[in-house]
Motif scaffolding. Structure first.
Motif, PDB file in Angstrom:
ATOM      1  N   ALA A 149       0.863  -1.183   0.000  1.00  0.00           N
ATOM      2  CA  ALA A 149       0.000   0.000   0.000  1.00  0.00           C
ATOM      3  C   ALA A 149       0.899   1.233   0.000  1.00  0.00           C
ATOM      4  CB  ALA A 149      -0.896  -0.005   1.229  1.00  0.00           C
ATOM      5  N   VAL A 150       0.912   1.964  -1.110  1.00  0.00           N
ATOM      6  CA  VAL A 150       1.790   3.131  -1.222  1.00  0.00           C
ATOM      7  C   VAL A 150       0.962   4.412  -1.302  1.00  0.00           C
ATOM      8  CG1 VAL A 150       3.841   2.034  -2.166  1.00  0.00           C
ATOM      9  CG2 VAL A 150       1.990   2.610  -3.700  1.00  0.00           C
ATOM     10  N   SER A 151       1.337   5.380  -0.477  1.00  0.00           N
ATOM     11  CA  SER A 151       0.605   6.643  -0.419  1.00  0.00           C
ATOM     12  C   SER A 151       1.385   7.797  -1.014  1.00  0.00           C
ATOM     13  CB  SER A 151       0.281   6.971   1.041  1.00  0.00           C
ATOM     14  OG  SER A 151       1.493   7.178   1.769  1.00  0.00           O
ATOM     15  N   GLY A 152       2.683   7.577  -1.255  1.00  0.00           N
ATOM     16  CA  GLY A 152       3.550   8.668  -1.707  1.00  0.00           C
ATOM     17  C   GLY A 152       4.328   9.285  -0.567  1.00  0.00           C
ATOM     18  N   GLY A 153       4.049   8.832   0.670  1.00  0.00           N
ATOM     19  CA  GLY A 153       4.772   9.324   1.838  1.00  0.00           C
ATOM     20  C   GLY A 153       6.054   8.556   2.089  1.00  0.00           C
ATOM     21  N   ILE A 188      -4.106   4.445  -3.865  1.00  0.00           N
ATOM     22  CA  ILE A 188      -5.536   4.733  -3.871  1.00  0.00           C
ATOM     23  C   ILE A 188      -5.734   6.239  -3.978  1.00  0.00           C
ATOM     24  CG2 ILE A 188      -7.684   4.595  -2.555  1.00  0.00           C
ATOM     25  CD1 ILE A 188      -6.649   2.025  -1.312  1.00  0.00           C
ATOM     26  N   ASP A 189      -6.309   6.669  -5.088  1.00  0.00           N
ATOM     27  CA  ASP A 189      -6.574   8.079  -5.336  1.00  0.00           C
ATOM     28  C   ASP A 189      -7.867   8.468  -4.627  1.00  0.00           C
ATOM     29  OD1 ASP A 189      -7.006  10.617  -6.281  1.00  0.00           O
ATOM     30  OD2 ASP A 189      -7.344  10.030  -8.361  1.00  0.00           O
ATOM     31  N   LEU A 190      -7.739   9.275  -3.566  1.00  0.00           N
ATOM     32  CA  LEU A 190      -8.887   9.677  -2.766  1.00  0.00           C
ATOM     33  C   LEU A 190      -9.624  10.879  -3.346  1.00  0.00           C
ATOM     34  CD1 LEU A 190      -7.174   9.338   0.726  1.00  0.00           C
ATOM     35  CD2 LEU A 190      -8.838   7.756  -0.278  1.00  0.00           C
ATOM     36  N   GLY A 191      -9.033  11.485  -4.363  1.00  0.00           N
ATOM     37  CA  GLY A 191      -9.692  12.622  -4.989  1.00  0.00           C
ATOM     38  C   GLY A 191      -9.555  13.920  -4.212  1.00  0.00           C
ATOM     39  N   ILE A 192      -8.513  14.040  -3.384  1.00  0.00           N
ATOM     40  CA  ILE A 192      -8.272  15.285  -2.644  1.00  0.00           C
ATOM     41  C   ILE A 192      -7.501  16.226  -3.562  1.00  0.00           C
ATOM     42  CG2 ILE A 192      -7.218  16.312  -0.601  1.00  0.00           C
ATOM     43  CD1 ILE A 192      -7.466  13.554   0.747  1.00  0.00           C
ATOM     44  N   LYS A 193      -8.137  17.291  -3.978  1.00  0.00           N
ATOM     45  CA  LYS A 193      -7.574  18.185  -4.990  1.00  0.00           C
ATOM     46  C   LYS A 193      -6.201  18.698  -4.581  1.00  0.00           C
ATOM     47  CE  LYS A 193     -12.067  19.632  -6.785  1.00  0.00           C
ATOM     48  NZ  LYS A 193     -13.017  20.753  -7.007  1.00  0.00           N
ATOM     49  N   GLY A 194      -5.256  18.584  -5.503  1.00  0.00           N
ATOM     50  CA  GLY A 194      -3.892  19.028  -5.260  1.00  0.00           C
ATOM     51  C   GLY A 194      -3.062  17.986  -4.537  1.00  0.00           C
ATOM     52  N   TYR A 195      -3.540  17.495  -3.439  1.00  0.00           N
ATOM     53  CA  TYR A 195      -2.787  16.550  -2.610  1.00  0.00           C
ATOM     54  C   TYR A 195      -2.683  15.175  -3.258  1.00  0.00           C
ATOM     55  CZ  TYR A 195      -1.334  13.883   1.489  1.00  0.00           C
ATOM     56  OH  TYR A 195      -0.657  13.058   2.356  1.00  0.00           O
ATOM     57  N   SER A 196      -3.809  14.629  -3.721  1.00  0.00           N
ATOM     58  CA  SER A 196      -3.801  13.281  -4.308  1.00  0.00           C
ATOM     59  C   SER A 196      -2.963  13.237  -5.583  1.00  0.00           C
ATOM     60  CB  SER A 196      -5.233  12.821  -4.602  1.00  0.00           C
ATOM     61  OG  SER A 196      -5.948  12.601  -3.402  1.00  0.00           O
ATOM     62  N   GLU A 197      -3.072  14.280  -6.414  1.00  0.00           N
ATOM     63  CA  GLU A 197      -2.289  14.307  -7.651  1.00  0.00           C
ATOM     64  C   GLU A 197      -0.793  14.322  -7.366  1.00  0.00           C
ATOM     65  OE1 GLU A 197      -4.857  16.250  -6.885  1.00  0.00           O
ATOM     66  OE2 GLU A 197      -5.853  17.048  -8.677  1.00  0.00           O
ATOM     67  N   ASP A 198      -0.377  15.155  -6.391  1.00  0.00           N
ATOM     68  CA  ASP A 198       1.043  15.225  -6.043  1.00  0.00           C
ATOM     69  C   ASP A 198       1.542  13.899  -5.482  1.00  0.00           C
ATOM     70  OD1 ASP A 198       1.031  17.843  -6.830  1.00  0.00           O
ATOM     71  OD2 ASP A 198       0.952  18.683  -4.806  1.00  0.00           O
ATOM     72  N   GLU A 222       0.335  10.864  -6.036  1.00  0.00           N
ATOM     73  CA  GLU A 222       0.417   9.878  -7.109  1.00  0.00           C
ATOM     74  C   GLU A 222       1.670  10.105  -7.954  1.00  0.00           C
ATOM     75  OE1 GLU A 222      -1.961   8.465 -11.146  1.00  0.00           O
ATOM     76  OE2 GLU A 222      -3.084   9.495  -9.550  1.00  0.00           O
ATOM     77  N   GLY A 223       2.008  11.376  -8.167  1.00  0.00           N
ATOM     78  CA  GLY A 223       3.215  11.686  -8.928  1.00  0.00           C
ATOM     79  C   GLY A 223       4.472  11.158  -8.254  1.00  0.00           C
ATOM     80  N   VAL A 236       4.649   8.517  -6.283  1.00  0.00           N
ATOM     81  CA  VAL A 236       4.640   7.057  -6.447  1.00  0.00           C
ATOM     82  C   VAL A 236       5.051   6.686  -7.867  1.00  0.00           C
ATOM     83  CG1 VAL A 236       3.207   4.988  -6.443  1.00  0.00           C
ATOM     84  CG2 VAL A 236       2.882   6.732  -4.673  1.00  0.00           C
ATOM     85  N   ARG A 237       4.502   7.392  -8.828  1.00  0.00           N
ATOM     86  CA  ARG A 237       4.796   7.096 -10.239  1.00  0.00           C
ATOM     87  C   ARG A 237       6.277   7.286 -10.542  1.00  0.00           C
ATOM     88  NH1 ARG A 237       1.276   6.273 -14.096  1.00  0.00           N
ATOM     89  NH2 ARG A 237      -0.429   7.081 -12.794  1.00  0.00           N
ATOM     90  N   ASN A 238       6.860   8.367 -10.032  1.00  0.00           N
ATOM     91  CA  ASN A 238       8.270   8.650 -10.266  1.00  0.00           C
ATOM     92  C   ASN A 238       9.152   7.610  -9.577  1.00  0.00           C
ATOM     93  OD1 ASN A 238      10.501  10.475 -11.147  1.00  0.00           O
ATOM     94  ND2 ASN A 238      10.783  10.741  -8.952  1.00  0.00           N
ATOM     95  N   PHE A 239       8.800   7.254  -8.339  1.00  0.00           N
ATOM     96  CA  PHE A 239       9.547   6.251  -7.582  1.00  0.00           C
ATOM     97  C   PHE A 239       9.562   4.916  -8.327  1.00  0.00           C
ATOM     98  CE2 PHE A 239       9.643   2.703  -4.629  1.00  0.00           C
ATOM     99  CZ  PHE A 239      10.671   3.015  -3.767  1.00  0.00           C
ATOM    100  N   ALA A 240       8.392   4.479  -8.781  1.00  0.00           N
ATOM    101  CA  ALA A 240       8.282   3.188  -9.465  1.00  0.00           C
ATOM    102  C   ALA A 240       9.049   3.194 -10.787  1.00  0.00           C
ATOM    103  CB  ALA A 240       6.817   2.859  -9.710  1.00  0.00           C
TER     104      ALA A 240
END
Length: 221
Positions: A37-41, A63-73, A75-76, A78-82
């Motif tokens: 379970a990865v949150s980006g933290g 899991i994208d919770l749809g929190i504007k600004g926060y969720s997008e950052d 996810e970014g 996590v995507r960069n890490f992977a």
């Protein structure tokens, strides 16, 4: 530990401590299919990095919770890490499954966002793991998290929660086993590992975390 480490020794110490935790509590076997379970933290990315170093077969789930600004950052991150490490991960978007973001859901059911968020994330993680044949779900809960949870459950004498607080929760009908490999790692150590390993992570707290009881208990401790 009354010890001073250089960078390389600290990284070895950290990885070795996680490995000893996995072995001591029999969190999972070497060939287990692990859903991380990865949150980006810092904690979840540090965990994913260590499991990768140790050679465990892993797959990340954000899991994208749809929190504007926060969720997008997040996810970014996590995507960069992977991408940098050649790891596989998937994204589950809460609005696509439940028809609304976490803020709208919390308002509709009239419950605190942190409370409903944890419940939904546990459900979605479990459903994804069941559907895709994973053996265990690994989360980045660290020593500070576990201490705060234990403290709160004792203060409120939550016998049901106290009986289930362990580094590993065994699988049962409809529920995949869960493991916490960072249970003996402090939050400060996790942050140090991420920094020394060059892991970019979401530094900001969730905008809805203000007033959360877990943070309150951590402050007391």
């Amino acid at each position: 530990y009354n010890m001073a480490f250089c960078r390389d020794c600290f990284l070895r110490f950290f990885v070795d401590r996680v490995k000893k935790t996995i072995d001591k509590f029999r969190l999972f076997k070497s060939d287990a299919r692990i859903l991380v379970a990865v949150s980006g933290g810092k904690d979840s990315l540090a965990l994913w990095d260590v499991l990768n170093r140790l050679g465990y077969p892993t797959h990340g789930l954000f899991i994208d919770l749809g929190i504007k600004g926060y969720s997008e950052d997040s996810e970014g991150m996590v995507r960069n890490f992977a991408k940098l490490r050649g790891l596989d991960f998937s994204v589950v978007r809460i609005d696509a499954i439940l028809g609304a973001d976490i803020e709208k859901i919390a308002r509709k059911v009239r419950r605190p966002i942190c409370s409903i968020c944890g419940m939904i994330k546990r459900y979605l993680l479990n459903q994804y793991a069941l559907k895709n044949g994973f053996d265990v779900i690994a989360t980045g809960h660290n020593l500070d998290d576990e201490a705060a949870t234990l403290f709160g459950n004792i203060l409120n004498w939550q016998i049901g929660y106290l009986s289930r607080q362990a580094p590993r929760l065994e699988s049962r009908e409809g529920l995949i086993a869960r493991a916490k490999p960072l249970v003996l790692i402090s939050e400060r150590e996790s942050a140090a590992y991420a920094f020394l390993s060059g892991i970019e992570y979401q530094i900001d707290d969730c905008p809805h975390s203000k007033g959360a009881t877990s943070i309150f208990y951590k402050g007391i401790l």
